[in-house]
Scaffold this motif. Sequence first.
Motif, PDB file in Angstrom:
ATOM      1  N   ARG A 175       9.828  20.030   4.806  1.00  0.00           N
ATOM      2  CA  ARG A 175      10.963  20.186   5.715  1.00  0.00           C
ATOM      3  C   ARG A 175      11.266  21.648   5.968  1.00  0.00           C
TER       4      ARG A 175
ATOM      5  N   LEU B 205       7.911   2.005   7.592  1.00  0.00           N
ATOM      6  CA  LEU B 205       7.575   2.799   6.400  1.00  0.00           C
ATOM      7  C   LEU B 205       8.359   4.108   6.342  1.00  0.00           C
TER       8      LEU B 205
ATOM      9  N   GLY C 175       6.870  10.505  12.317  1.00  0.00           N
ATOM     10  CA  GLY C 175       5.892  11.258  11.530  1.00  0.00           C
ATOM     11  C   GLY C 175       4.618  10.437  11.316  1.00  0.00           C
ATOM     12  N   PRO C 176       3.712  10.964  10.469  1.00  0.00           N
ATOM     13  CA  PRO C 176       2.396  10.334  10.303  1.00  0.00           C
ATOM     14  C   PRO C 176       2.436   8.896   9.776  1.00  0.00           C
ATOM     15  N   GLN C 177       3.521   8.514   9.104  1.00  0.00           N
ATOM     16  CA  GLN C 177       3.559   7.140   8.587  1.00  0.00           C
ATOM     17  C   GLN C 177       4.094   6.137   9.612  1.00  0.00           C
ATOM     18  N   THR C 178       4.341   6.604  10.807  1.00  0.00           N
ATOM     19  CA  THR C 178       4.740   5.679  11.868  1.00  0.00           C
ATOM     20  C   THR C 178       3.587   4.713  12.116  1.00  0.00           C
ATOM     21  N   LEU C 179       3.892   3.435  12.085  1.00  0.00           N
ATOM     22  CA  LEU C 179       2.826   2.433  12.210  1.00  0.00           C
ATOM     23  C   LEU C 179       2.333   2.343  13.649  1.00  0.00           C
ATOM     24  N   THR C 180       1.045   2.143  13.791  1.00  0.00           N
ATOM     25  CA  THR C 180       0.474   1.965  15.124  1.00  0.00           C
ATOM     26  C   THR C 180       0.167   0.490  15.333  1.00  0.00           C
TER      27      THR C 180
ATOM     28  N   PRO D  72      -2.049  15.196   4.846  1.00  0.00           N
ATOM     29  CA  PRO D  72      -1.055  14.979   5.909  1.00  0.00           C
ATOM     30  C   PRO D  72      -1.021  13.562   6.483  1.00  0.00           C
ATOM     31  N   GLU D  73      -2.073  12.784   6.244  1.00  0.00           N
ATOM     32  CA  GLU D  73      -2.124  11.480   6.909  1.00  0.00           C
ATOM     33  C   GLU D  73      -2.178  10.331   5.925  1.00  0.00           C
ATOM     34  N   PRO D  74      -1.571   9.210   6.280  1.00  0.00           N
ATOM     35  CA  PRO D  74      -1.700   8.026   5.428  1.00  0.00           C
ATOM     36  C   PRO D  74      -3.101   7.430   5.549  1.00  0.00           C
TER      37      PRO D  74
ATOM     38  N   GLN E 119       0.830  -1.205   0.000  1.00  0.00           N
ATOM     39  CA  GLN E 119       0.000   0.000   0.000  1.00  0.00           C
ATOM     40  C   GLN E 119       0.868   1.259   0.000  1.00  0.00           C
ATOM     41  N   TRP E 120       1.896   1.245   0.807  1.00  0.00           N
ATOM     42  CA  TRP E 120       2.791   2.416   0.863  1.00  0.00           C
ATOM     43  C   TRP E 120       3.428   2.693  -0.507  1.00  0.00           C
TER      44      TRP E 120
ATOM     45  N   ASP F 269      -4.860  -4.851  12.757  1.00  0.00           N
ATOM     46  CA  ASP F 269      -5.925  -4.917  11.744  1.00  0.00           C
ATOM     47  C   ASP F 269      -5.416  -5.627  10.498  1.00  0.00           C
TER      48      ASP F 269
ATOM     49  N   LEU G 190      -8.380   3.834  10.641  1.00  0.00           N
ATOM     50  CA  LEU G 190      -8.568   3.657  12.088  1.00  0.00           C
ATOM     51  C   LEU G 190      -9.712   4.534  12.576  1.00  0.00           C
TER      52      LEU G 190
ATOM     53  N   PHE H  91      -3.967   4.542   6.281  1.00  0.00           N
ATOM     54  CA  PHE H  91      -4.207   3.644   7.419  1.00  0.00           C
ATOM     55  C   PHE H  91      -4.696   4.396   8.659  1.00  0.00           C
ATOM     56  N   ARG H  92      -4.333   5.664   8.777  1.00  0.00           N
ATOM     57  CA  ARG H  92      -4.847   6.433   9.922  1.00  0.00           C
ATOM     58  C   ARG H  92      -6.316   6.837   9.705  1.00  0.00           C
TER      59      ARG H  92
ATOM     60  N   TYR I 270      -2.806   6.244  -0.615  1.00  0.00           N
ATOM     61  CA  TYR I 270      -2.310   5.480   0.532  1.00  0.00           C
ATOM     62  C   TYR I 270      -1.358   6.305   1.405  1.00  0.00           C
ATOM     63  N   GLN I 271      -0.540   7.138   0.734  1.00  0.00           N
ATOM     64  CA  GLN I 271       0.544   7.796   1.472  1.00  0.00           C
ATOM     65  C   GLN I 271       0.181   9.241   1.803  1.00  0.00           C
ATOM     66  N   PRO I 272       0.757   9.731   2.875  1.00  0.00           N
ATOM     67  CA  PRO I 272       0.657  11.165   3.109  1.00  0.00           C
ATOM     68  C   PRO I 272       1.608  11.878   2.155  1.00  0.00           C
TER      69      PRO I 272
ATOM     70  N   LEU J 150      11.848  12.183   9.264  1.00  0.00           N
ATOM     71  CA  LEU J 150      10.587  11.466   9.007  1.00  0.00           C
ATOM     72  C   LEU J 150      10.154  10.613  10.198  1.00  0.00           C
TER      73      LEU J 150
ATOM     74  N   GLU K 156      10.889   5.050   3.363  1.00  0.00           N
ATOM     75  CA  GLU K 156      10.707   6.301   2.625  1.00  0.00           C
ATOM     76  C   GLU K 156      12.016   7.095   2.587  1.00  0.00           C
TER      77      GLU K 156
ATOM     78  N   GLN L 144      -2.501  -0.784  16.404  1.00  0.00           N
ATOM     79  CA  GLN L 144      -3.837  -1.096  15.885  1.00  0.00           C
ATOM     80  C   GLN L 144      -3.800  -1.359  14.380  1.00  0.00           C
ATOM     81  N   THR L 145      -3.035  -0.564  13.649  1.00  0.00           N
ATOM     82  CA  THR L 145      -2.934  -0.749  12.196  1.00  0.00           C
ATOM     83  C   THR L 145      -2.342  -2.112  11.866  1.00  0.00           C
TER      84      THR L 145
END
Lengths: 550, 177
Positions: free
Chosen positions: B99, A227, A277-282, B157-159, A151-152, A288, B165, B161-162, B150-152, A274, A231, A284-285
């Motif tokens: 950045r 991810l 940042g927002p692509q840090t996996l949780t 700003p968000e992928p 997906q990424w 799932d 959730l 997957f967020r 899929y990607q931010p 990075l 990246e 829960q993700t």
Amino acid sequence: MYRYDTHDQTLVNERVAQFRDQMNRYLAGRLSEEEFLPLRVQNGLYVQRHAPMLRIAIPYGMLASYQLRKLGDLARDYDRGYGHFTTRTNLQLNWPKLETVPDMLAELASVQMHAIQTSGNDIRNTSSDQFAGVAEDEDVDPRPWCELIRQWSTFHPEFTYLPRKFKIAVTGSAEDRAAILVHDVGLRLWRDAHGEVRVKILAGGGLGRTPMIGEVVREDLPWQHLLTYLEALVRVYNQFGRRDNKFKARIKILVKALGVDEFRRRVDAEWAHLKDGPQTLTRQTVEDMQHHFIDPERRPISEEAIAGYERLRSENRAFARFVTNNVHGHKVPGYKAVTLSLKRSGHSPGDLTWEQMHQVADLADEYSYGELRVTHEQNLVLSDVAVDQMKALWDRLGELGLANPTVGTLADLICCPGGDYCGLANAKSIPVAHAIQERFEDLDFLYDLGPVELNISGCMNACGHHHVGNIGILGVDKKGEEWYQISLGGAQGNEASLGKILGPSFSRDKVPEVIDNVLQVYVGERLEGETFVETYRRIGLKPFKERVYA
Amino acid sequence: MPDQATNARPFIFEGRPAEDHWTMIREPESPLPDAPAIVPLAAWREEASNRQRAPLLGSDTELTPELAAELANAPLIAIDFPKFTDGRGYSTARLLRERFGYTGEIRAVGDVLVDQVFFLTRCGFDALSLREDQWLEDALQALNAFSRAYQPAVDEPEPLFRHRLREAVREAETSMV
């Protein structure tokens, strides 16, 4: 098995619409050949020697029975009735019509499949271990992580025009069955003392013109950062990978030029921005995602049934041969993973007809919870077969001609489509494969040889992975004639190594005899229990060379 | 089919057709015109405080923090695509936005084609100076090729997957009502 939600389905549908529009503009002359090329290859569409070729993604080799049936339909309705499984676990159709490809992609989308990024200078289909989720030696099931990477990497806005193609392989097992050492990036998932997943990251491996073994960039990345780290790594490659020379554009050249320490320093410097940042996996993700790959509700297998299977194995020699070679251990007692050999006379290695696709799909439903895997050795796997059904499955496979008890032997050779199909090839590879298979048909001889990996590529691009074959065969062009260069001592897996060239190349008709001579040296020199590659590593190239060029 | 080919480069700003007030001068000769002009980085540095001058970054320009600081006050930053297959500019634009916090116009120039505008926009280009032969209406349509990602990136700003959730949480709450 991952099932699309509305987001995934929408994206794939929108991709079909986008490509249909691009095809229309191309056919209307509004898009030049040169500008259409990267667009079509990012949808798996090549223009080959005789016809277009469509390469369909089979993400990390996982295939549902209904998907294989659809692939059979496509081979029948849009092609010449067969397809070819590749060393990157994709499926290639060799004779589609250019203008029907958007319709084919729409059909694929209807079964949650696509041909996205199966070619082009982008992040390709992620490949993995064919025994993922069932292997006895597995620490971490790689499939949820592969899907997160899929997906990424799908339509990544920044990485669609990289210097060159970019291939990621993932394993979570002690034995590397995904060839992570010879990929642009190889990932080994493991567990730390607290049971948390960590990722070892290798970069800069690859075959092709300049084969190299990957180097360790990171030993123990915590899973949350997978991810963001990828990246950062691909961003460094996108910015600094060479673009002046196609043959020096892969990441392996960058890693080599900078040295792995400097490469790591740059990736870490990029990652510092990075990280978290927002692509840090949780958690829960990841949970799932793991939920898509839960074990089937396997029927318990009794001790008696297991004993019966073992008894049959001791009584029936042919069955025993099949089990020894084609059946792999499973984490659950009473279950096995079964490899269906796509290496058989009269068919090109890795080929399957549309009827066989449908029949194998039926077998997957009956014997293995409706799922299959494609291997990079160009075979298929039914991953969840109960031992009390093994005999019945074996009989059925025999009827289909898919029970050749030769997996892992010389006859299980890897072979690219070569000059019969491919526009890049210097020489044909399929006739060489056939000639070798014919010469070494005798099962007792094959078993006596033990595991020998023989890999054939029709050109330097090395789709047949000849560098990592114990015996590698490379087609070369000498003044318009097809010649074959033999190398020895390559290996895949944990002890991956690159083969050494034996000497001057041979004409096609000489190749089987040369292979025979090589094998005779092994048989004469081997110590008790030594495999071909072990003998080679002990005695070196010289004795083989002396015999072959005597 | 009408002939689209003219000398004018179709120009899109913030998702709409727009008039381009800037002249591209790839090989500046002095004196430069007394009008807005995009000039190579080295030429821009000579009169960086002139609001009628904007820098052109080559695809191989390495965006160091020092350079980013220099660029902070530029009225716009143009990034060159010598060939559409040269993907370095995508990273440069993201870095400028994400950045270094550059909020002015970032413009894609050079071999900018219809089928690249979606990803260019995602990476932070708000101005697209398309190659002369490109069809404006095709480019406008291509801006909406995908309804999600899929990607931010700069546009989002968000992928995914967020988002998923949050959707799952919302669904759970709805089903409890």
